[in-house]
Scaffold this motif. Structure first.
Motif, short mmCIF file in Angstrom:
data_model
loop_
_atom_site.label_atom_id
_atom_site.label_comp_id
_atom_site.label_asym_id
_atom_site.label_seq_id
_atom_site.Cartn_x
_atom_site.Cartn_y
_atom_site.Cartn_z
N LYS A 57 0.85 -1.20 0.00
CA LYS A 57 0.00 0.00 0.00
C LYS A 57 0.88 1.24 0.00
O LYS A 57 1.94 1.26 0.61
CB LYS A 57 -0.88 0.05 1.25
N MET A 58 0.37 2.27 -0.67
CA MET A 58 1.02 3.57 -0.61
C MET A 58 0.11 4.52 0.17
O MET A 58 -1.06 4.68 -0.15
CB MET A 58 1.27 4.17 -2.00
N TYR A 59 0.68 5.13 1.20
CA TYR A 59 -0.03 6.14 1.98
C TYR A 59 0.50 7.49 1.53
O TYR A 59 1.72 7.68 1.44
CB TYR A 59 0.23 5.94 3.48
N GLY A 60 -0.41 8.41 1.25
CA GLY A 60 0.02 9.72 0.78
C GLY A 60 -0.99 10.80 1.12
O GLY A 60 -2.00 10.55 1.78
N ALA A 61 -0.67 12.00 0.66
CA ALA A 61 -1.53 13.15 0.88
C ALA A 61 -1.67 13.93 -0.42
O ALA A 61 -0.70 14.06 -1.17
CB ALA A 61 -0.95 14.06 1.97
N TYR A 62 -2.86 14.43 -0.67
CA TYR A 62 -3.12 15.13 -1.92
C TYR A 62 -2.23 16.35 -2.11
O TYR A 62 -1.91 16.73 -3.22
CB TYR A 62 -4.60 15.51 -2.04
N GLU A 77 -2.82 5.28 -15.57
CA GLU A 77 -3.44 3.96 -15.75
C GLU A 77 -2.87 2.94 -14.76
O GLU A 77 -3.60 2.15 -14.16
CB GLU A 77 -3.24 3.47 -17.18
N ALA A 78 -1.56 2.96 -14.57
CA ALA A 78 -0.95 2.02 -13.63
C ALA A 78 -1.27 2.40 -12.19
O ALA A 78 -1.61 1.53 -11.38
CB ALA A 78 0.56 1.96 -13.85
N PHE A 79 -1.18 3.69 -11.88
CA PHE A 79 -1.40 4.07 -10.48
C PHE A 79 -2.82 3.78 -10.02
O PHE A 79 -3.05 3.51 -8.84
CB PHE A 79 -1.05 5.54 -10.22
N ASP A 80 -3.75 3.80 -10.95
CA ASP A 80 -5.14 3.46 -10.60
C ASP A 80 -5.25 2.04 -10.05
O ASP A 80 -6.22 1.69 -9.39
CB ASP A 80 -6.07 3.63 -11.80
N LYS A 81 -4.24 1.20 -10.30
CA LYS A 81 -4.25 -0.18 -9.83
C LYS A 81 -3.51 -0.34 -8.49
O LYS A 81 -3.54 -1.41 -7.89
CB LYS A 81 -3.63 -1.07 -10.89
N ILE A 82 -2.86 0.71 -8.03
CA ILE A 82 -2.14 0.70 -6.75
C ILE A 82 -3.14 0.84 -5.61
O ILE A 82 -4.10 1.61 -5.70
CB ILE A 82 -1.12 1.86 -6.69
N THR A 83 -2.90 0.13 -4.52
CA THR A 83 -3.71 0.35 -3.31
C THR A 83 -3.16 1.62 -2.66
O THR A 83 -2.06 1.63 -2.12
CB THR A 83 -3.61 -0.84 -2.34
N TYR A 84 -3.95 2.68 -2.77
CA TYR A 84 -3.53 4.00 -2.27
C TYR A 84 -4.45 4.41 -1.13
O TYR A 84 -5.68 4.29 -1.24
CB TYR A 84 -3.60 5.04 -3.40
N VAL A 85 -3.85 4.90 -0.05
CA VAL A 85 -4.63 5.38 1.09
C VAL A 85 -4.34 6.87 1.25
O VAL A 85 -3.20 7.28 1.47
CB VAL A 85 -4.24 4.62 2.38
N GLU A 86 -5.39 7.67 1.10
CA GLU A 86 -5.27 9.13 1.27
C GLU A 86 -5.28 9.44 2.76
O GLU A 86 -6.18 9.03 3.49
CB GLU A 86 -6.43 9.84 0.57
#
Length: 139
Positions: A57-62, A77-86
């Motif tokens: 998972k990638m945790y980030g901030a806008y 397109e690729a990042f849309d497949k990453i599990t991202y937690v805002e």
């Protein structure tokens, strides 16, 4: 009569210059597209899918410029497949979501691997692939 001739000559020079710029621009665009086709398939998409399948998972901030750059490294397109937690709360960027507090995230981006590895900051895609055991041959 000579004045009109100078104006016609200037107009012709201007049109020629515009035409040259357009031809050069079109040629440059064609070259870039040819290079993209030569590059082959986008290997970032299967990498992103593999990272997600492995539980990364990638945790980030806008508002985080490093997070934005990491997203660009993958491409939309690729990042849309990453599990991202805002982590940032809209309208209150100094606050953090409960999910990020619970995960102990203190800097952005933070990548969390099931193994417990937690690299922070922008990560080379090859490093992420290696840590997760995902195939990736950077171009």
């Amino acid at each position: 009569m000579e004045f009109g001739h100078k104006r016609d000559k200037r107009a012709m020079i201007f049109r020629t210059a515009v035409l040259v710029v357009l031809v050069i621009t079109a040629a440059a665009i064609a070259l870039v597209r040819m290079e993209d086709k030569k590059a082959g398939p986008d290997l970032r998409i299967p990498l992103a899918q593999c990272l997600t399948e492995k539980g990364v998972k990638m945790y980030g901030a806008y508002w985080c410029p490093h997070c934005q750059q990491q997203k660009k490294d993958f491409g939309k397109e690729a990042f849309d497949k990453i599990t991202y937690v805002e982590c940032a709360i809209p309208g209150d960027p100094q606050s953090q979501t409960p999910a990020c507090k619970d995960a102990g995230v203190t800097s952005y981006p933070t990548w969390v691997f099931p193994s417990g590895d937690r690299p922070t900051g922008e990560q080379p895609l090859k490093d992420l692939a290696d840590k997760a055991g995902c195939p990736y041959a950077a171009k």
